[in-house]
Design a protein around this motif. Structure first.
Motif, PDB file in Angstrom:
ATOM      1  N   VAL A   1       0.816  -1.228   0.000  1.00 41.69           N
ATOM      2  CA  VAL A   1       0.000   0.000   0.000  1.00 41.69           C
ATOM      3  C   VAL A   1       0.845   1.272   0.000  1.00 41.69           C
ATOM      4  N   ILE A   2       2.150   1.151   0.142  1.00 40.14           N
ATOM      5  CA  ILE A   2       2.975   2.335   0.352  1.00 40.14           C
ATOM      6  C   ILE A   2       2.960   3.284  -0.841  1.00 40.14           C
TER       7      ILE A   2
ATOM      8  N   LEU B   1       1.699   7.199  -0.823  1.00 42.43           N
ATOM      9  CA  LEU B   1       2.513   8.351  -1.233  1.00 42.43           C
ATOM     10  C   LEU B   1       1.770   9.212  -2.246  1.00 42.43           C
ATOM     11  N   ARG B   2       1.133   8.572  -3.193  1.00 41.92           N
ATOM     12  CA  ARG B   2       0.368   9.324  -4.199  1.00 41.92           C
ATOM     13  C   ARG B   2      -0.829  10.020  -3.570  1.00 41.92           C
ATOM     14  N   GLY B   3      -1.489   9.312  -2.641  1.00 40.15           N
ATOM     15  CA  GLY B   3      -2.637   9.918  -1.972  1.00 40.15           C
ATOM     16  C   GLY B   3      -2.246  11.150  -1.175  1.00 40.15           C
ATOM     17  N   LEU B   4      -1.106  11.103  -0.540  1.00 38.35           N
ATOM     18  CA  LEU B   4      -0.646  12.252   0.251  1.00 38.35           C
ATOM     19  C   LEU B   4      -0.397  13.471  -0.622  1.00 38.35           C
ATOM     20  N   THR B   5       0.275  13.279  -1.751  1.00 40.76           N
ATOM     21  CA  THR B   5       0.578  14.416  -2.616  1.00 40.76           C
ATOM     22  C   THR B   5      -0.661  14.941  -3.327  1.00 40.76           C
TER      23      THR B   5
ATOM     24  N   VAL C   1       8.104  11.399   1.957  1.00 45.63           N
ATOM     25  CA  VAL C   1       8.696  10.070   2.128  1.00 45.63           C
ATOM     26  C   VAL C   1       8.053   9.462   3.365  1.00 45.63           C
ATOM     27  N   ILE C   2       7.587   8.218   3.268  1.00 44.68           N
ATOM     28  CA  ILE C   2       6.993   7.520   4.412  1.00 44.68           C
ATOM     29  C   ILE C   2       7.959   6.450   4.890  1.00 44.68           C
TER      30      ILE C   2
ATOM     31  N   ARG D   1      -8.029   8.647   7.855  1.00 44.14           N
ATOM     32  CA  ARG D   1      -8.880   8.137   6.774  1.00 44.14           C
ATOM     33  C   ARG D   1      -8.253   6.927   6.099  1.00 44.14           C
ATOM     34  N   PHE D   2      -6.953   7.003   5.851  1.00 43.06           N
ATOM     35  CA  PHE D   2      -6.283   5.918   5.127  1.00 43.06           C
ATOM     36  C   PHE D   2      -6.364   4.603   5.890  1.00 43.06           C
ATOM     37  N   HIS D   3      -6.197   4.671   7.212  1.00 39.35           N
ATOM     38  CA  HIS D   3      -6.188   3.450   8.024  1.00 39.35           C
ATOM     39  C   HIS D   3      -7.537   3.154   8.669  1.00 39.35           C
TER      40      HIS D   3
END
Length: 424
Positions: free
Chosen positions: A27-28, A32-36, A45-46, A74-76
């Motif tokens: 899911v990483i 990353l795309r969801g954050l940006t 960077v996660i 939301r993601f988790h």
């Protein structure tokens, strides 16, 4: 641009919270795309391990912390109020210092452990591959890798044993300088035995044999390190092969007696054996230590090594922090220089625009037949006036308003009254 770190770790959050906020390999990239796309961050960077989840971000605006916290929930699928008390946030200098401490092993559960640097490198590479790491984070992480390497090279942060398993392997390396020619027999299949197997494997042990009451559990450990598994009932037949024996079981009675070891030594033609009994109560009869060619250590013997290792690493961590402080300031100086670079670019662009206008006017005058020397003098005069007009107006106003700091800055910037030749 602001650097922001938001996260939690083993110091701030219990394991049940950390488990719910981890980002697995599957899911990483989506994260990353969801954050940006869904938050104000420009780069991210996660870093997600069993002991920490951290987001390193480069942002142009403010009020990003709340947006990141809500996105994480939301993601988790977790309400932010459940994990918000466990979060920490660092900006700019503190964010850089934090990353340097993390990558150097100073923020780890085991002080100075080396695995975290590889995890940081992997997290950065994933961000690069997904396109979420740009110029700012790229420079910060490359700087971090260089500093972490210097910490490892210039301090003893990772060289001293700080676990019983590490201490056991360190002693084995002192007795057998080349582990690649040795066979290790590990008795048990718990966490300590697995850690000992890991250290032995990392230092190039020739063979690993894992013995356990449940062969399946022994096999689970052995297969990770190219070893093979046996049952406890097979110990006597395999003991002669072992140059190193590490035992840690929950047996209430010894699993290795003096007689069995004596027979093994005869078959080995008295080649020395290094034995470590980590179990409480003991797995190896104390009388085994009286035998010639046996070096037997107990958990009490190793505890002193561990405590000395912790003291040594603590001293090394103080040296490491001195290195980190210097390089934190070095990176922040580069960040501050970005503002000057932008200002210089704008100033040069404005000057070049004025220059081009004046050159175009001069070319028209030359084409109209005006004398070249007259055109050149007019070009120089007009160009000088245009370049100096705005600064002159601003300096006169500063003089009227008593803004001595601006006048001093101008004097420093243009080196006025210093006696220097303008062409020097």
């Amino acid at each position: 641009m602001t650097i922001l770190t938001l996260g939690l770790n083993h110091k701030t959050a219990p394991v049940d919270i950390r488990e719910r906020l981890t980002f697995g390999p599957d899911v990483i990239v989506g994260a990353l795309r969801g954050l940006t796309e869904q938050t104000p961050v420009d780069e991210v960077v996660i870093l997600s391990t069993c002991n920490r989840t951290e987001m390193y971000c480069a942002i142009d605006g403010r009020d990003t912390e709340g947006a990141l916290r809500n996105w994480l929930g939301r993601f988790h699928g977790i309400e932010p109020q459940l994990f918000a008390p466990h979060l920490y946030a660092h900006e700019d200098r503190e964010a850089v210092r934090h990353l340097l401490r993390v990558a150097s092993g100073l923020d780890s559960m085991v002080l100075g452990e080396p695995q975290i640097l590889g995890q940081v490198k992997a997290a950065f590479q994933t961000a690069c591959d997904s396109g979420s790491a740009g110029r700012m984070l790229g420079r910060m992480f490359q700087h971090t890798f260089s500093v972490a390497k210097q910490v490892r090279t210039d301090t003893a942060i990772g060289s001293s044993p700080v676990s019983v398993a590490f201490a056991a392997v360190s002693l084995a390396r002192q007795i057998f300088s080349d582990l690649s020619k040795q066979t290790a027999l590990l008795i048990g299949a718990g966490e300590t035995i697995e850690l000992a197997a890991r250290h032995l494997h990392q230092h190039g042990i020739g063979r690993i044999i894992v013995a356990n009451r449940t062969v399946e559990r022994a096999h689970n450990v052995a297969q990770q390190f190219d070893g093979y598994a046996i049952a406890l009932t097979e110990l006597a037949s395999h003991l002669p092969e072992a140059d190193i024996v590490v035992s840690s079981t929950a047996s209430p009675l010894p699993v290795l007696g003096k007689g069995v070891v004596e027979r093994a030594l005869k078959q080995r033609r008295h080649r020395p054996v290094f034995m470590v009994d980590i179990a409480v109560p003991r797995d190896i009869e104390p009388e085994v230590g009286d035998l010639n060619d046996v070096y037997l250590y107990t958990v009490d013997d190793l505890q002193g090594v561990v405590e000395e290792g912790m003291r040594s690493r603590q001293q090394a961590s103080e040296q490491a922090m001195e290195i980190i402080e210097v390089h934190t300031e070095e990176f922040m100086a580069w960040v501050r220089s970005l503002d000057a670079v932008s200002l210089i670019q704008d100033y040069r662009s404005n000057a070049e625009r004025i220059r081009d206008q004046m050159v175009e006017r001069a070319q028209r005058h030359l084409a109209a037949g005006k004398p070249a020397d007259e055109v050149v003098c007019q070009l120089a005069h007009t160009l000088t006036n245009k370049l100096l007009h705005s600064p002159s107006v601003r300096l006169r106003r500063a003089g009227r308003e008593g803004q001595s700091d601006l006048l001093d800055a101008a004097n420093e910037l243009f080196q006025l009254g210093s006696g220097q030749d303008a062409t020097g």
